[in-house]
Design a protein around this motif. Structure first.
Motif, mmCIF file in Angstrom:
data_model
loop_
_atom_site.group_PDB
_atom_site.id
_atom_site.type_symbol
_atom_site.label_atom_id
_atom_site.label_comp_id
_atom_site.label_asym_id
_atom_site.label_seq_id
_atom_site.Cartn_x
_atom_site.Cartn_y
_atom_site.Cartn_z
ATOM 1 N N GLU A 74 0.825 -1.210 0.000
ATOM 2 C CA GLU A 74 0.000 0.000 0.000
ATOM 3 C C GLU A 74 0.857 1.256 0.000
ATOM 4 O O GLU A 74 0.487 2.271 -0.594
ATOM 5 C CB GLU A 74 -0.947 -0.009 1.210
ATOM 6 N N VAL A 75 1.993 1.184 0.667
ATOM 7 C CA VAL A 75 2.894 2.336 0.676
ATOM 8 C C VAL A 75 3.438 2.576 -0.727
ATOM 9 O O VAL A 75 3.511 3.719 -1.205
ATOM 10 C CB VAL A 75 4.043 2.119 1.677
ATOM 11 N N VAL A 76 3.830 1.492 -1.412
ATOM 12 C CA VAL A 76 4.324 1.629 -2.789
ATOM 13 C C VAL A 76 3.243 2.207 -3.682
ATOM 14 O O VAL A 76 3.494 3.118 -4.489
ATOM 15 C CB VAL A 76 4.801 0.262 -3.329
ATOM 16 N N ARG A 77 2.021 1.702 -3.542
ATOM 17 C CA ARG A 77 0.908 2.202 -4.369
ATOM 18 C C ARG A 77 0.693 3.704 -4.124
ATOM 19 O O ARG A 77 0.513 4.493 -5.056
ATOM 20 C CB ARG A 77 -0.368 1.428 -4.041
ATOM 21 N N SER A 78 0.761 4.109 -2.853
ATOM 22 C CA SER A 78 0.576 5.522 -2.510
ATOM 23 C C SER A 78 1.683 6.393 -3.097
ATOM 24 O O SER A 78 1.427 7.484 -3.630
ATOM 25 C CB SER A 78 0.541 5.671 -0.983
ATOM 26 N N LEU A 79 2.923 5.900 -3.024
ATOM 27 C CA LEU A 79 4.048 6.667 -3.566
ATOM 28 C C LEU A 79 3.951 6.794 -5.080
ATOM 29 O O LEU A 79 4.272 7.836 -5.656
ATOM 30 C CB LEU A 79 5.371 6.005 -3.178
ATOM 31 N N LEU A 80 3.507 5.729 -5.751
ATOM 32 C CA LEU A 80 3.349 5.793 -7.204
ATOM 33 C C LEU A 80 2.307 6.840 -7.595
ATOM 34 O O LEU A 80 2.474 7.556 -8.593
ATOM 35 C CB LEU A 80 2.962 4.420 -7.746
ATOM 36 N N GLN A 81 1.238 6.925 -6.818
ATOM 37 C CA GLN A 81 0.213 7.929 -7.111
ATOM 38 C C GLN A 81 0.752 9.337 -6.879
ATOM 39 O O GLN A 81 0.525 10.251 -7.669
ATOM 40 C CB GLN A 81 -1.015 7.676 -6.240
ATOM 41 N N ALA A 83 4.982 -6.323 -9.112
ATOM 42 C CA ALA A 83 4.767 -6.167 -10.553
ATOM 43 C C ALA A 83 3.310 -6.454 -10.913
ATOM 44 O O ALA A 83 2.708 -5.762 -11.738
ATOM 45 C CB ALA A 83 5.703 -7.091 -11.320
ATOM 46 N N THR A 84 2.739 -7.480 -10.273
ATOM 47 C CA THR A 84 1.325 -7.802 -10.512
ATOM 48 C C THR A 84 0.432 -6.684 -9.984
ATOM 49 O O THR A 84 -0.530 -6.263 -10.641
ATOM 50 C CB THR A 84 0.970 -9.125 -9.813
ATOM 51 N N LEU A 85 0.759 -6.188 -8.796
ATOM 52 C CA LEU A 85 -0.036 -5.139 -8.159
ATOM 53 C C LEU A 85 -0.013 -3.846 -8.962
ATOM 54 O O LEU A 85 -1.044 -3.195 -9.160
ATOM 55 C CB LEU A 85 0.495 -4.889 -6.742
ATOM 56 N N THR A 86 1.171 -3.464 -9.458
ATOM 57 C CA THR A 86 1.336 -2.165 -10.111
ATOM 58 C C THR A 86 1.206 -2.222 -11.620
ATOM 59 O O THR A 86 1.118 -1.184 -12.272
ATOM 60 C CB THR A 86 2.730 -1.583 -9.775
ATOM 61 N N GLU A 87 1.243 -3.453 -12.189
ATOM 62 C CA GLU A 87 1.232 -3.648 -13.636
ATOM 63 C C GLU A 87 2.432 -2.962 -14.298
ATOM 64 O O GLU A 87 2.349 -2.448 -15.417
ATOM 65 C CB GLU A 87 -0.080 -3.143 -14.245
ATOM 66 N N LEU A 88 3.559 -2.982 -13.579
ATOM 67 C CA LEU A 88 4.801 -2.440 -14.109
ATOM 68 C C LEU A 88 5.705 -3.577 -14.563
ATOM 69 O O LEU A 88 5.622 -4.688 -14.043
ATOM 70 C CB LEU A 88 5.513 -1.605 -13.040
#
Length: 453
Positions: A412-419, A440-445
């Motif tokens: 969740e922290v990674v997702r927040s930072l990406l946003q 990679a699955t979570l972010t589709e990167l």
């Protein structure tokens, strides 16, 4: 005991130096001690430096006087410096240059500063085995093939040699640096890059021609290498840490020098060609079929009459390359790195075999001048779930790091930072493949691993 509140340094009896970052004289203190003290750690408020024999000898090799080192410390201390530290710096610093390797016609000689030192070294087994005939009270003959290992043994004995024996001349190579690169952009070396190359080459004198340039990442160490090649004007072997670096050097050579493409060759698993400029990786050179086998690619060092060997990222230089480098002391040698600290502790071998530090610019100085990007670091600590806390508590010690590293709350922290950083170029680095696959699955990167072509 006198106390100077605005000064930044606290010197301890083990030769460690604490620098208070928020002191009004912190920047001046940092600049004053950087030539002879190694930065060990740099958290928010107190930075720790260490004054070691090697850091003192590197400073002496660069021409710094012992008295100037002691004066720099005394000028910036909050409390008086322990007198024992000043005495140790003086004793260690005075040892550099007590042994000198010179050339007399076709002979190598080791000259000592006095007879007692000559007697001491002749009775030190690790040194004596590399000394040939004793020609006088203070002079020994040295076999040319023992030049490197003698320097290693003298360093180990605490009497680092100043090597003034000079170098052989390699095959000529004519090139110039382009004022306008092949890509059409103006090309001018920064002042510190020019100074780095000049500190290494020293106008061709025996005092130069070997040593290490220390510049932070992004400061253009490759440009220093190009400038050194242009000064030496002889066939050059460039050793790098990866095939990616080989290709980068090749691009820069073609873009910023007058060399034609056929003057540059790659010696790798894919192509084993040589040319006036040859690029190879440490991995290919240190390859051997078995643990006790020979190193078949060491023949590259004799494939041409090299006038210069460049060791890129010299802090990664593998032990087998040290061995062959000990036999190459008659060739000019340039090491490029962002740090002299090695994981295997062989900084002394770099000093003895590649050469002393010739030039060093702290990253903070180049950052302040705008030559490298400013870095902002933030640590975010994330608690575990109750279940994972228990899993961590009962796990074997070697598994605890893995459990902590793969904390799923990091997602969740990674997702927040990406946003938050949307629109910027972003690189996520992780320790374990399973964790990176989940991200990679979570972010589709895209995921880059050792299996990525």
């Amino acid at each position: 005991m006198s106390y100077v509140a605005e000064n930044a340094l606290i010197i301890q009896s083990d030769r460690s130096v604490l620098l208070e970052v928020h002191s009004p004289r912190a920047d001046a203190a940092r600049a004053a001690i950087a030539p002879f003290a190694e930065l060990i750690k740099s958290p928010e408020h107190i930075h720790t430096y260490q004054i070691s024999p090697l850091s003192i000898w590197n400073a002496r090799a660069a021409g710094m006087l012992v008295a100037d080192m002691i004066a720099a410390l005394r000028d910036h201390v909050k409390y008086p410096m322990p007198e024992a530290v000043a005495q140790e710096i003086s004793a260690l610093g005075s040892r550099y240059g007590l042994t000198v390797i010179k050339r007399d016609d076709n002979r190598l000689l080791l000259k000592t500063a006095d007879v007692p030192l000559a007697e001491l070294l002749s009775r030190t087994n690790e040194v004596a085995k590399y000394l040939a005939d004793r020609l006088s009270d203070q002079v020994f003959a040295v076999n040319a093939g023992d030049r490197g290992v003698l320097k290693q043994s003298l360093l180990g004995a605490g009497y680092p040699a100043e090597d003034l024996a000079g170098y052989v001349t390699g095959d000529a190579l004519k090139l110039e640096l382009r004022p306008i690169s092949a890509s059409g952009a103006p090309f001018v070396l920064h002042d510190y890059q020019k100074a780095s190359a000049e500190a290494f080459y020293q106008a061709g004198r025996a005092q130069g021609g070997s040593g290490v340039i220390v510049l932070p990442c992004g400061a253009g160490k490759t440009m220093v290498g190009l400038a050194a090649i242009a000064q030496v004007q002889e066939n050059t072997l460039i050793l790098t840490s990866s095939l990616t670096s080989v290709r980068q050097w090749q691009r820069e050579l073609l873009d910023k020098t007058t060399l034609p493409p056929d003057a540059i060759a790659e010696y790798s698993g894919e192509s084993k060609q040589t040319a006036p400029i040859t690029l190879a990786t440490y991995q290919i050179l240190s390859y051997r079929a078995s643990k006790d086998g020979e190193f078949p690619h060491f023949q590259l060092f004799k494939a041409r009459s090299w006038g210069l060997i460049i060791y890129d990222e010299v802090h990664l230089l593998p032990a087998p390359i040290f061995r062959i480098t000990a036999e190459l002391q008659a060739r000019r040698r340039l090491g490029l790195t962002a740090t002299l600290i090695r994981e295997d502790g062989k900084e002394g071998d770099v000093f003895a075999l590649i050469g002393p530090k010739r030039y060093d610019v702290p990253w903070r100085e180049l950052e302040g001048q705008g030559f490298i990007a400013a870095a902002e670091c933030t640590e975010i600590r994330i608690s575990q779930t109750t279940a994972r806390q228990m899993e961590y508590a009962v796990a074997e010690k070697r598994h605890q790091f893995w459990i902590a590293a793969e904390n799923p709350r990091k997602h969740e922290v990674v997702r927040s930072l990406l946003q938050k950083e949307h629109g910027h170029r972003i690189l996520i680095i992780g320790e374990f493949l399973d964790q990176l696959k989940q991200l990679a699955t979570l972010t589709e990167l895209p995921l880059v691993t050792g299996k990525t072509p």
